[in-house]
Design a protein around this motif. Sequence first.
Motif, PDB file in Angstrom:
ATOM      1  N   GLU A  14       4.644  -0.462  14.409  1.00  0.00           N
ATOM      2  CA  GLU A  14       5.766   0.400  14.760  1.00  0.00           C
ATOM      3  C   GLU A  14       5.759   1.687  13.930  1.00  0.00           C
ATOM      4  N   ARG A  15       5.033   1.672  12.816  1.00  0.00           N
ATOM      5  CA  ARG A  15       5.037   2.808  11.891  1.00  0.00           C
ATOM      6  C   ARG A  15       3.651   3.442  11.753  1.00  0.00           C
ATOM      7  N   MET A  16       2.833   3.321  12.763  1.00  0.00           N
ATOM      8  CA  MET A  16       1.444   3.783  12.686  1.00  0.00           C
ATOM      9  C   MET A  16       1.319   5.241  12.275  1.00  0.00           C
ATOM     10  N   THR A  17       2.209   6.077  12.784  1.00  0.00           N
ATOM     11  CA  THR A  17       2.093   7.514  12.524  1.00  0.00           C
ATOM     12  C   THR A  17       2.939   7.960  11.330  1.00  0.00           C
ATOM     13  N   GLN A  18       3.577   7.007  10.672  1.00  0.00           N
ATOM     14  CA  GLN A  18       4.457   7.339   9.549  1.00  0.00           C
ATOM     15  C   GLN A  18       3.639   7.470   8.268  1.00  0.00           C
ATOM     16  N   GLN A  19       4.002   8.448   7.454  1.00  0.00           N
ATOM     17  CA  GLN A  19       3.339   8.638   6.174  1.00  0.00           C
ATOM     18  C   GLN A  19       3.623   7.449   5.268  1.00  0.00           C
ATOM     19  N   ALA A  20       2.578   6.929   4.626  1.00  0.00           N
ATOM     20  CA  ALA A  20       2.730   5.712   3.827  1.00  0.00           C
ATOM     21  C   ALA A  20       3.747   5.880   2.704  1.00  0.00           C
ATOM     22  N   GLY A  21       3.840   7.083   2.161  1.00  0.00           N
ATOM     23  CA  GLY A  21       4.764   7.318   1.060  1.00  0.00           C
ATOM     24  C   GLY A  21       6.224   7.217   1.457  1.00  0.00           C
ATOM     25  N   THR A  22       6.511   7.236   2.766  1.00  0.00           N
ATOM     26  CA  THR A  22       7.898   7.126   3.228  1.00  0.00           C
ATOM     27  C   THR A  22       8.265   5.686   3.599  1.00  0.00           C
ATOM     28  N   LEU A  23       7.312   4.754   3.488  1.00  0.00           N
ATOM     29  CA  LEU A  23       7.613   3.350   3.776  1.00  0.00           C
ATOM     30  C   LEU A  23       8.416   2.734   2.648  1.00  0.00           C
ATOM     31  N   SER A  24       9.116   1.654   2.950  1.00  0.00           N
ATOM     32  CA  SER A  24       9.795   0.895   1.897  1.00  0.00           C
ATOM     33  C   SER A  24       8.754   0.211   1.021  1.00  0.00           C
ATOM     34  N   GLY A  25       9.192  -0.285  -0.132  1.00  0.00           N
ATOM     35  CA  GLY A  25       8.267  -0.972  -1.025  1.00  0.00           C
ATOM     36  C   GLY A  25       7.609  -2.174  -0.364  1.00  0.00           C
ATOM     37  N   GLY A  26       8.393  -2.935   0.378  1.00  0.00           N
ATOM     38  CA  GLY A  26       7.841  -4.094   1.068  1.00  0.00           C
ATOM     39  C   GLY A  26       6.824  -3.705   2.117  1.00  0.00           C
ATOM     40  N   GLU A  27       7.110  -2.623   2.857  1.00  0.00           N
ATOM     41  CA  GLU A  27       6.172  -2.155   3.883  1.00  0.00           C
ATOM     42  C   GLU A  27       4.894  -1.617   3.251  1.00  0.00           C
ATOM     43  N   GLN A  28       5.017  -0.970   2.090  1.00  0.00           N
ATOM     44  CA  GLN A  28       3.811  -0.504   1.399  1.00  0.00           C
ATOM     45  C   GLN A  28       2.951  -1.677   0.951  1.00  0.00           C
ATOM     46  N   GLN A  29       3.591  -2.754   0.506  1.00  0.00           N
ATOM     47  CA  GLN A  29       2.820  -3.938   0.110  1.00  0.00           C
ATOM     48  C   GLN A  29       2.148  -4.567   1.325  1.00  0.00           C
ATOM     49  N   MET A  30       2.859  -4.621   2.444  1.00  0.00           N
ATOM     50  CA  MET A  30       2.253  -5.123   3.678  1.00  0.00           C
ATOM     51  C   MET A  30       1.047  -4.275   4.066  1.00  0.00           C
ATOM     52  N   LEU A  31       1.170  -2.955   3.925  1.00  0.00           N
ATOM     53  CA  LEU A  31       0.071  -2.056   4.264  1.00  0.00           C
ATOM     54  C   LEU A  31      -1.126  -2.304   3.353  1.00  0.00           C
ATOM     55  N   ALA A  32      -0.868  -2.524   2.078  1.00  0.00           N
ATOM     56  CA  ALA A  32      -1.960  -2.784   1.137  1.00  0.00           C
ATOM     57  C   ALA A  32      -2.722  -4.057   1.509  1.00  0.00           C
ATOM     58  N   ILE A  33      -1.988  -5.099   1.884  1.00  0.00           N
ATOM     59  CA  ILE A  33      -2.637  -6.358   2.280  1.00  0.00           C
ATOM     60  C   ILE A  33      -3.375  -6.172   3.605  1.00  0.00           C
ATOM     61  N   ALA A  34      -2.735  -5.486   4.557  1.00  0.00           N
ATOM     62  CA  ALA A  34      -3.361  -5.247   5.853  1.00  0.00           C
ATOM     63  C   ALA A  34      -4.629  -4.423   5.700  1.00  0.00           C
TER      64      ALA A  34
END
Length: 237
Positions: free
Chosen positions: A128-148
Amino acid sequence: MSDLLRLDAVEAFYGRTQALFGIGLSVREGGISTILGANGAGKTSTLRAICGMLKVRGDIRLDGQPVAGLPPEEIARRGVGHVPDGRGTFLELTVEENLRLGGYLLPGRQAVETAMERAFHYFPRLKERMTQQAGTLSGGEQQMLAIARALMMNPRLMLLDEPSFGLAPLIVQDIFAIMRRINTEERVSILLVEQNAGLALQLAQEAFLLESGKVVASGAAADLARDESIRRAYLGH
């Protein structure tokens, strides 16, 4: 189950400063092991040693093959995904760009697309956030991105450094549940460094306790969870 990863008598160094002193630990094929210890015990250094980020002495084997001294890119190519402390996401890039960077060793566009769909299977919020800048994600979403992003390389082994750090308890529970699914469904082995000892011991089958760069206790996670001295020191009861 045989060992996918095994360390024997491993020493590691930051320049002339020694951080690890004869570390021995293992992760079974399809299993989860956790490394516990206070700040400065050598947990992060152990993961960096495995990834080829530190000068090492001793034996590190992946699926029976020696990997000590190999560069990080070669260790990644052999199936080791690393989620570092601090997450390591590229904050100025989008979610999609971060994931594509994670798949830089994959053989071609179709392999990258397949890996992305696999990542979104576990982390639909990221799609849902493919085009969103990673720095604007929540902390939890950034951790999900790191694992993904680590999952993009189709790893056989994932090294996770403090995935719960700075996150709300409900988000931590979600992330740990996803990690268990990845382990169960994909048979990806996991080596977890985690300050939340209670959660780590629930997730893992084997545990290793570090103090001052040495393993001072090891065994079945359930056994360490019942050990009174460990419970007092790390579980708070």
